[in-house]
Design a protein around this motif. Sequence first.
Motif, mmCIF file in Angstrom:
data_model
loop_
_atom_site.group_PDB
_atom_site.id
_atom_site.type_symbol
_atom_site.label_atom_id
_atom_site.label_comp_id
_atom_site.label_asym_id
_atom_site.label_seq_id
_atom_site.Cartn_x
_atom_site.Cartn_y
_atom_site.Cartn_z
ATOM 1 N N MET A 186 -7.914 -1.617 71.416
ATOM 2 C CA MET A 186 -7.346 -2.800 70.780
ATOM 3 C C MET A 186 -8.327 -3.964 70.776
ATOM 4 S SD MET A 186 -4.492 -1.710 69.773
ATOM 5 C CE MET A 186 -3.996 -3.281 69.128
ATOM 6 N N ARG A 223 -13.499 -8.585 68.728
ATOM 7 C CA ARG A 223 -12.849 -7.985 67.566
ATOM 8 C C ARG A 223 -11.491 -7.435 67.973
ATOM 9 N NH1 ARG A 223 -14.916 -6.437 62.833
ATOM 10 N NH2 ARG A 223 -17.034 -6.677 63.671
ATOM 11 N N THR A 238 -8.225 -4.953 66.760
ATOM 12 C CA THR A 238 -7.948 -3.799 65.896
ATOM 13 C C THR A 238 -6.663 -3.998 65.090
ATOM 14 O OG1 THR A 238 -9.031 -2.373 67.497
ATOM 15 C CG2 THR A 238 -7.642 -1.300 65.848
ATOM 16 N N GLU A 239 -5.633 -4.598 65.674
ATOM 17 C CA GLU A 239 -4.355 -4.766 65.007
ATOM 18 C C GLU A 239 -3.945 -6.240 65.049
ATOM 19 O OE1 GLU A 239 -1.404 -2.215 66.627
ATOM 20 O OE2 GLU A 239 -2.483 -0.357 66.174
ATOM 21 N N SER A 240 -2.967 -6.575 64.208
ATOM 22 C CA SER A 240 -2.492 -7.963 64.148
ATOM 23 C C SER A 240 -1.621 -8.276 65.360
ATOM 24 C CB SER A 240 -1.692 -8.199 62.863
ATOM 25 O OG SER A 240 -0.574 -7.339 62.820
ATOM 26 N N SER A 300 -5.264 -11.002 62.757
ATOM 27 C CA SER A 300 -4.981 -9.790 61.992
ATOM 28 C C SER A 300 -5.984 -8.713 62.367
ATOM 29 C CB SER A 300 -5.035 -10.081 60.486
ATOM 30 O OG SER A 300 -4.121 -11.093 60.129
ATOM 31 N N GLY A 301 -5.686 -7.509 61.926
ATOM 32 C CA GLY A 301 -6.588 -6.408 62.202
ATOM 33 C C GLY A 301 -7.956 -6.623 61.569
ATOM 34 N N GLY A 302 -9.017 -6.509 62.356
ATOM 35 C CA GLY A 302 -10.372 -6.713 61.878
ATOM 36 C C GLY A 302 -10.899 -8.119 62.076
#
Length: 917
Positions: free
Chosen positions: A654, A665, A667-669, A731-733
């Motif tokens: 994550m 970074r 991975t998910e929101s 958010s993711g990313g």
Amino acid sequence: MTISKAPLFLMLCTVLLPGNVENVAEICRGAHCYGAETENARPCSGTHCSGRLRPRPYGSATQGRSAQPVPALHGAHPLFPSRTTAGPNTIPHSPRGGSEKTRSGAADGSSGCTGTDCVSPAWPTSNDTRECKGIECKLPVRMRLKPRPTKAHQCVGESCPGDAHGQPSPVHIADRAAQFLGEFTDFGYPPSEFGGAPLGVQLTCDIKPGENEVPSEDALILQLQLAKGQEKFVEALKSQQKVLADLQQRLTHQQSALLSQQREILEQQRKMYEQMDLVKVQYSMLFEAVKQMSFQSLQEDIQSYFESHLQGLQNQVRNHLQKSYAVHKVEVDAKVIDVGTSVLECGACGAEEYCNFQSNPPQCEKCTMCPPGFFLVSDCSLNADRVCQDRDECLELPNLCGERVKCLNTPGGFRCLGTSDREAVAGVCGHAHFFNRDLQECQACADCEGQAVAFPCSAVSDTVCTTLSENKLSDSWSALVAVPSAQSTPSRIFPGLYLDIEGQEQTDFVSSEDGRLIFQQHGLIWADHNFALKHSCRNFLQLSMRLNNSEEGFDLSGVRIEQPDGKPFQSVSVSSTAEVEPNYTLSLFLKSPNQYCNQSKDLHVYDLNTPFSMLWLSHDTGAVAMIAQMAMSVQYQTNYRPAFRVISVSDTYMISLSHDSRAVRFTESGVVKFVFQQALYSMGHSCVREGFSLVSYLNRNGTNSELMQVFKPGVNYRDTSISLSGAAKVSGGDTLSFEILSPAHCNIRYFGDNSGISTLSLIWIPSAVSTALSATVCRAGLPTGAVRNKVLCFQQVTPNEEQVQLIASGQFARKYFVFRASGVASLTFHLKMIHSCNVVKLTLHRQLSDQVQPRPLAQQIGGQMPEGSEWSSVSLRASFGVRNGTMIYITLDCTRGRINQITHERGTDLSLLWVSS
């Protein structure tokens, strides 16, 4: 003018009877005869002959006009002109479409009508030779009746071939009568053997206005039918009016019944109100009587009663015992045996249970807990319950309500007669008591034994206890922090000392023992500590959060408090996150880098309200925690983007670092709460004048956007720390990065080691159970001048959330934040300003929906502005529990000075994190 049906029928019969066939040609008699339609007909002569009727073609301008009646002469009907007899049963058929020469006789030399009043036959000029009769002549050709063929002749009319002499075929009178009768609807349509068919009624008018006009048979019949229909319609209307009258009468009866019922209901309500008023009066009288009573006088009465009757009772008992001593001894022994048997029947009772032998059968029951305001007389035993007695606060504290106010003891509390709500809110009930509005008296605060404290006791509300279930997602805890006395610790703080953490609330996930925290459950924590002091040590001081005290323990985070030029108050806030297990410990550690710092002489700590707070998260939330340290950096650089090195992370999938290790970074929101703390050493006068700025960036789809920014006054040739904390949605990313901005000609050295002074701590929470909100202060309406507990106003930066939002209207508009769901909240506030105050104080208040007065949750102060600095700053951090309707706000207070300016742009930010409970 109407014509009855009976004379009309008699005329038809007279014309059509066989005996009268010979007189057909002589129907017209007298001076008023009409012109003949046949060649052999007698012409009309005389002064009274009617003028010639001009034919009108079908579809002329007079079509549709009703035919007017024309008087018949000598019994002849105007629709039946006289015809020449051709035989006993036939009459010559004169085609209506014949030429004018054939009809009039003036052309072939026959005698015609002479004189100025002669009437020429009104024959149409059409070439249609078929026979038509009456109103049928007005109809189109395709709608006229077809004649009935006879056995002797297959067709009738001019269209049939004539005889050898060129004469038209004869027409039977019976056929003519049948064809004529078909024109009247009252006599029925012509039968099929006559070749007839029912015709629609079409009224036309071929007579000019002003002439003698006669109505057609169809118009008369239609008028009769309309009259009959009108009679039926009138009868139907009368029947409907009768039904409506009946319905109106029923409705009137129902309305009267409803009104009577309403009057009965109103009368019953009036009686109920009278009874309620009577009950209120009786209750007030009883309440006043109870207030006048004193439990002390009641006890004296009981004591005097027992003393007066005690002597007599003793004599009776003595006499009774002397008479039946043996019998009583046997009964007592039997009772003792019964009690022992009952205890054996109960079996082995558990802890905090006793055997109730009075119940049938005997059974184990829970020991009674002494309620608040009662003290223990005898503890719970094997066969007896716990005995509690009310505490008399009025006797224990003589001046509890004051010298002039009478104190009345009540079960579990006391009452100061004449106390108002305003005085109760001011704290007249004292410590460990609250004012009960329902009873109008002071009650002892409840003690949550074995349970967690959801909301502590206040001046007007009791303690709210809760149990931490396995499904609970989050919880909060707060405590007071104090520096140990110089007598119990070494005077010099070079080796360091542990601050005492004194928990105010009880919870299931953590407890306080010997000034340190011991965790009871697995989970993730977020801890905040606001610290303010002034010192005269020769070097900086360092405040750290330390996890575990064993050899493998390490500092979670730390901040440095620089050496001041004078002796103003300084404030710092230290925060961190960690993954904990049962029996893990957390402590606050304060130390100096050298031995030239004396605790009793050089250290003075400011007493803040609830400076330590903690947020606990269950693993069921799916939260992820990470701690990273700054990598070694190049010395003496200005703008600085740190690189990180991960120390611990609970889920590497994550949360991870970017390719250059300068950003984190996701991975998910979700929602992320973070704190960045950097220790540095600065040199140069520009560092003091302009100070430092720490900025956080959120990179989304390759674009950097500034999340928040904090300002720190600079120092010259000294050590200090800069810290930034906040919460935001990701958010993711997305990636999170930081940058320290410093002025030109300012040389700075950034530290990075494993002592916790340069760390990044963050916790990521799924958006399904959390949310975040950001705001800044208003552009106008901020307090200036001599400020005393002024409420700050805010403007929201992020959109409204369902769980928390800034109030937009009303008396609390733009000042109060309200929560719409139960849970735990964590707040961070950074304020940048210019002032001349000796002490600037920020206070976070919480107001519940059922409380009159708010309660302070956390505080932080800022001292005097450093000499030569343009701006100063102060930060406040806290975690606390909320429920639906909880409101919070922040106040600003200036002591011995004034507020000159508060910036609303960069350097002032507020962020709120909410997590479901």
